[in-house]
Design a protein around this motif. Structure first.
Motif, PDB file in Angstrom:
ATOM      1  N   HIS A  76      62.369  77.497   4.614  1.00 39.77           N
ATOM      2  CA  HIS A  76      61.789  76.154   4.499  1.00 39.77           C
ATOM      3  C   HIS A  76      62.181  75.326   5.717  1.00 39.77           C
ATOM      4  O   HIS A  76      63.352  75.055   5.940  1.00 39.77           O
ATOM      5  CB  HIS A  76      62.306  75.499   3.225  1.00 39.77           C
ATOM      6  N   THR A  77      61.195  74.936   6.511  1.00 36.56           N
ATOM      7  CA  THR A  77      61.457  74.118   7.699  1.00 36.56           C
ATOM      8  C   THR A  77      60.702  72.795   7.665  1.00 36.56           C
ATOM      9  O   THR A  77      60.717  72.054   8.640  1.00 36.56           O
ATOM     10  CB  THR A  77      61.050  74.879   8.982  1.00 36.56           C
ATOM     11  N   LEU A  78      60.046  72.508   6.558  1.00 37.68           N
ATOM     12  CA  LEU A  78      59.225  71.307   6.445  1.00 37.68           C
ATOM     13  C   LEU A  78      59.994  70.169   5.781  1.00 37.68           C
ATOM     14  O   LEU A  78      60.888  70.411   4.974  1.00 37.68           O
ATOM     15  CB  LEU A  78      57.962  71.618   5.635  1.00 37.68           C
ATOM     16  N   PRO A  79      59.639  68.919   6.074  1.00 35.53           N
ATOM     17  CA  PRO A  79      60.323  67.809   5.403  1.00 35.53           C
ATOM     18  C   PRO A  79      59.965  67.761   3.918  1.00 35.53           C
ATOM     19  O   PRO A  79      58.792  67.838   3.563  1.00 35.53           O
ATOM     20  CB  PRO A  79      59.801  66.572   6.142  1.00 35.53           C
ATOM     21  N   VAL A  80      60.973  67.648   3.062  1.00 35.07           N
ATOM     22  CA  VAL A  80      60.707  67.641   1.620  1.00 35.07           C
ATOM     23  C   VAL A  80      60.195  66.295   1.121  1.00 35.07           C
ATOM     24  O   VAL A  80      59.807  66.177  -0.031  1.00 35.07           O
ATOM     25  CB  VAL A  80      61.929  68.093   0.794  1.00 35.07           C
ATOM     26  N   PRO A  87      62.607  76.322  17.375  1.00 35.05           N
ATOM     27  CA  PRO A  87      61.915  77.615  17.375  1.00 35.05           C
ATOM     28  C   PRO A  87      62.841  78.794  17.659  1.00 35.05           C
ATOM     29  O   PRO A  87      62.661  79.867  17.077  1.00 35.05           O
ATOM     30  CB  PRO A  87      60.843  77.471  18.449  1.00 35.05           C
ATOM     31  N   ALA A  88      63.839  78.621  18.513  1.00 35.26           N
ATOM     32  CA  ALA A  88      64.775  79.718  18.793  1.00 35.26           C
ATOM     33  C   ALA A  88      65.542  80.088  17.537  1.00 35.26           C
ATOM     34  O   ALA A  88      65.731  81.279  17.239  1.00 35.26           O
ATOM     35  CB  ALA A  88      65.734  79.329  19.919  1.00 35.26           C
ATOM     36  N   TRP A  89      65.973  79.094  16.782  1.00 34.28           N
ATOM     37  CA  TRP A  89      66.713  79.360  15.544  1.00 34.28           C
ATOM     38  C   TRP A  89      65.835  80.106  14.546  1.00 34.28           C
ATOM     39  O   TRP A  89      66.266  81.066  13.914  1.00 34.28           O
ATOM     40  CB  TRP A  89      67.234  78.052  14.935  1.00 34.28           C
ATOM     41  N   VAL A  90      64.571  79.651  14.392  1.00 36.57           N
ATOM     42  CA  VAL A  90      63.656  80.294  13.436  1.00 36.57           C
ATOM     43  C   VAL A  90      63.421  81.747  13.832  1.00 36.57           C
ATOM     44  O   VAL A  90      63.494  82.653  12.991  1.00 36.57           O
ATOM     45  CB  VAL A  90      62.324  79.520  13.323  1.00 36.57           C
ATOM     46  N   TRP A  91      63.143  82.005  15.105  1.00 42.34           N
ATOM     47  CA  TRP A  91      62.932  83.388  15.545  1.00 42.34           C
ATOM     48  C   TRP A  91      64.176  84.248  15.275  1.00 42.34           C
ATOM     49  O   TRP A  91      64.057  85.392  14.822  1.00 42.34           O
ATOM     50  CB  TRP A  91      62.563  83.446  17.025  1.00 42.34           C
ATOM     51  N   ASN A  92      65.351  83.706  15.547  1.00 43.40           N
ATOM     52  CA  ASN A  92      66.577  84.466  15.283  1.00 43.40           C
ATOM     53  C   ASN A  92      66.753  84.733  13.800  1.00 43.40           C
ATOM     54  O   ASN A  92      67.175  85.821  13.403  1.00 43.40           O
ATOM     55  CB  ASN A  92      67.801  83.750  15.855  1.00 43.40           C
ATOM     56  N   ARG A  93      66.416  83.738  12.976  1.00 45.28           N
ATOM     57  CA  ARG A  93      66.548  83.935  11.526  1.00 45.28           C
ATOM     58  C   ARG A  93      65.560  84.978  11.033  1.00 45.28           C
ATOM     59  O   ARG A  93      65.894  85.818  10.199  1.00 45.28           O
ATOM     60  CB  ARG A  93      66.341  82.593  10.798  1.00 45.28           C
ATOM     61  N   LEU A  94      64.335  84.976  11.540  1.00 44.10           N
ATOM     62  CA  LEU A  94      63.363  85.998  11.155  1.00 44.10           C
ATOM     63  C   LEU A  94      63.825  87.373  11.603  1.00 44.10           C
ATOM     64  O   LEU A  94      63.653  88.367  10.878  1.00 44.10           O
ATOM     65  CB  LEU A  94      61.982  85.682  11.731  1.00 44.10           C
ATOM     66  N   ARG A  95      64.418  87.446  12.770  1.00 44.51           N
ATOM     67  CA  ARG A  95      64.920  88.722  13.298  1.00 44.51           C
ATOM     68  C   ARG A  95      66.009  89.302  12.393  1.00 44.51           C
ATOM     69  O   ARG A  95      66.098  90.515  12.201  1.00 44.51           O
ATOM     70  CB  ARG A  95      65.453  88.521  14.703  1.00 44.51           C
ATOM     71  N   GLU A  96      66.827  88.433  11.798  1.00 43.10           N
ATOM     72  CA  GLU A  96      67.900  88.895  10.910  1.00 43.10           C
ATOM     73  C   GLU A  96      67.359  89.560   9.646  1.00 43.10           C
ATOM     74  O   GLU A  96      68.037  90.386   9.048  1.00 43.10           O
ATOM     75  CB  GLU A  96      68.788  87.720  10.495  1.00 43.10           C
ATOM     76  N   GLY A  97      66.158  89.179   9.215  1.00 40.22           N
ATOM     77  CA  GLY A  97      65.554  89.767   8.027  1.00 40.22           C
ATOM     78  C   GLY A  97      65.926  89.032   6.755  1.00 40.22           C
ATOM     79  O   GLY A  97      66.708  88.084   6.751  1.00 40.22           O
ATOM     80  N   GLY A  98      65.339  89.489   5.642  1.00 40.92           N
ATOM     81  CA  GLY A  98      65.614  88.910   4.345  1.00 40.92           C
ATOM     82  C   GLY A  98      64.676  87.792   3.944  1.00 40.92           C
ATOM     83  O   GLY A  98      64.684  87.351   2.807  1.00 40.92           O
ATOM     84  N   ILE A  99      63.868  87.299   4.874  1.00 40.22           N
ATOM     85  CA  ILE A  99      62.887  86.254   4.578  1.00 40.22           C
ATOM     86  C   ILE A  99      61.565  86.951   4.268  1.00 40.22           C
ATOM     87  O   ILE A  99      61.149  87.850   4.990  1.00 40.22           O
ATOM     88  CB  ILE A  99      62.703  85.302   5.788  1.00 40.22           C
ATOM     89  N   THR A 100      60.892  86.545   3.182  1.00 43.43           N
ATOM     90  CA  THR A 100      59.610  87.172   2.835  1.00 43.43           C
ATOM     91  C   THR A 100      58.412  86.276   3.133  1.00 43.43           C
ATOM     92  O   THR A 100      57.303  86.770   3.303  1.00 43.43           O
ATOM     93  CB  THR A 100      59.563  87.587   1.352  1.00 43.43           C
ATOM     94  N   VAL A 101      58.633  84.947   3.170  1.00 39.59           N
ATOM     95  CA  VAL A 101      57.530  84.018   3.399  1.00 39.59           C
ATOM     96  C   VAL A 101      58.011  82.895   4.314  1.00 39.59           C
ATOM     97  O   VAL A 101      59.136  82.417   4.185  1.00 39.59           O
ATOM     98  CB  VAL A 101      57.003  83.416   2.076  1.00 39.59           C
ATOM     99  N   PHE A 102      57.127  82.495   5.229  1.00 40.91           N
ATOM    100  CA  PHE A 102      57.399  81.347   6.090  1.00 40.91           C
ATOM    101  C   PHE A 102      56.242  80.383   5.946  1.00 40.91           C
ATOM    102  O   PHE A 102      55.090  80.791   5.921  1.00 40.91           O
ATOM    103  CB  PHE A 102      57.553  81.778   7.553  1.00 40.91           C
ATOM    104  N   LEU A 109      56.433  78.035  17.897  1.00 41.49           N
ATOM    105  CA  LEU A 109      56.964  79.401  17.776  1.00 41.49           C
ATOM    106  C   LEU A 109      56.240  80.355  18.714  1.00 41.49           C
ATOM    107  O   LEU A 109      56.857  81.225  19.332  1.00 41.49           O
ATOM    108  CB  LEU A 109      56.867  79.883  16.326  1.00 41.49           C
ATOM    109  N   MET A 110      54.927  80.190  18.835  1.00 40.24           N
ATOM    110  CA  MET A 110      54.146  81.022  19.750  1.00 40.24           C
ATOM    111  C   MET A 110      54.601  80.792  21.189  1.00 40.24           C
ATOM    112  O   MET A 110      54.832  81.741  21.931  1.00 40.24           O
ATOM    113  CB  MET A 110      52.656  80.697  19.604  1.00 40.24           C
ATOM    114  N   TRP A 111      54.736  79.523  21.584  1.00 40.21           N
ATOM    115  CA  TRP A 111      55.179  79.217  22.951  1.00 40.21           C
ATOM    116  C   TRP A 111      56.561  79.788  23.224  1.00 40.21           C
ATOM    117  O   TRP A 111      56.813  80.310  24.303  1.00 40.21           O
ATOM    118  CB  TRP A 111      55.198  77.713  23.180  1.00 40.21           C
ATOM    119  N   HIS A 112      57.453  79.671  22.264  1.00 40.68           N
ATOM    120  CA  HIS A 112      58.809  80.211  22.456  1.00 40.68           C
ATOM    121  C   HIS A 112      58.746  81.729  22.660  1.00 40.68           C
ATOM    122  O   HIS A 112      59.432  82.269  23.521  1.00 40.68           O
ATOM    123  CB  HIS A 112      59.711  79.862  21.269  1.00 40.68           C
TER     124      HIS A 112
END
Length: 169
Positions: free
Chosen positions: A36-40, A70-85, A95-98
């Protein structure tokens, strides 16, 4: 929005029913983990990226500090365990530009770790404004033909109009 602050009063039953419908449409399972990266405080951040996960018994992972990175998100996705973004078009664009400006310059074996993280996601969700075709094309190609699922909605109407997780695009 524009102008003076506005509010939409929503009944608890509306929130609950909307969450059930969104959860059903996206086939959210108790085993799912949403990054979750969106404002609640925004309709998307709470209505389609919070309550549906709660009523499904799924897990929501929040970043514990700072704004969108974006760097943090890419690193977190790389770690695995996330099923939905879930994100808005600007997030997917950043994220694309990064990826294009930073990750694409890495040795191929390192790039592959990031690509694998994106490909391991069950789905990518997007809403709140129109998704640029170039951004959709990038993610669809990166994920071997699996596009971002786009939703449209409003704080004042029940649920949202969305592409179902199992739609034949």
């Amino acid at each position: 929005t524009t102008g003076r602050p506005k509010g939409a009063v929503l009944r608890r039953a509306y929130i609950h029913e909307s969450a059930l419908h969104v959860a059903d449409g996206y086939e959210i399972q108790p085993s799912d983990v949403l990054l979750h990266t969106l404002p609640v405080h925004h309709a998307t951040g709470i209505g389609t990226s919070f309550f549906p996960w709660i009523v499904s018994g799924a897990c929501i992972e929040f970043r514990t500090h700072g704004g969108f990175d974006p760097a943090w998100v890419w690193n977190r996705l790389r770690e695995g365990g996330i099923t939905v973004f879930s994100g808005v078009p600007t997030i997917y664009l950043r994220l694309m530009w990064h990826f294009q400006n930073q990750l694409a310059t890495l040795p191929l074996i390192e790039q592959d770790e990031y690509v694998a993280g994106a490909r391991n996601l069950k789905s990518l969700l997007c809403g709140s404004s129109a998704l640029q075709q170039t951004v959709q094309d990038f993610w669809t190609e990166l994920r071997n033909g699996h596009p971002i699922l786009v939703r449209y909605g409003s704080s004042e109407i029940p649920g949202c109009i969305r592409v179902a997780a199992n739609a034949d695009l």
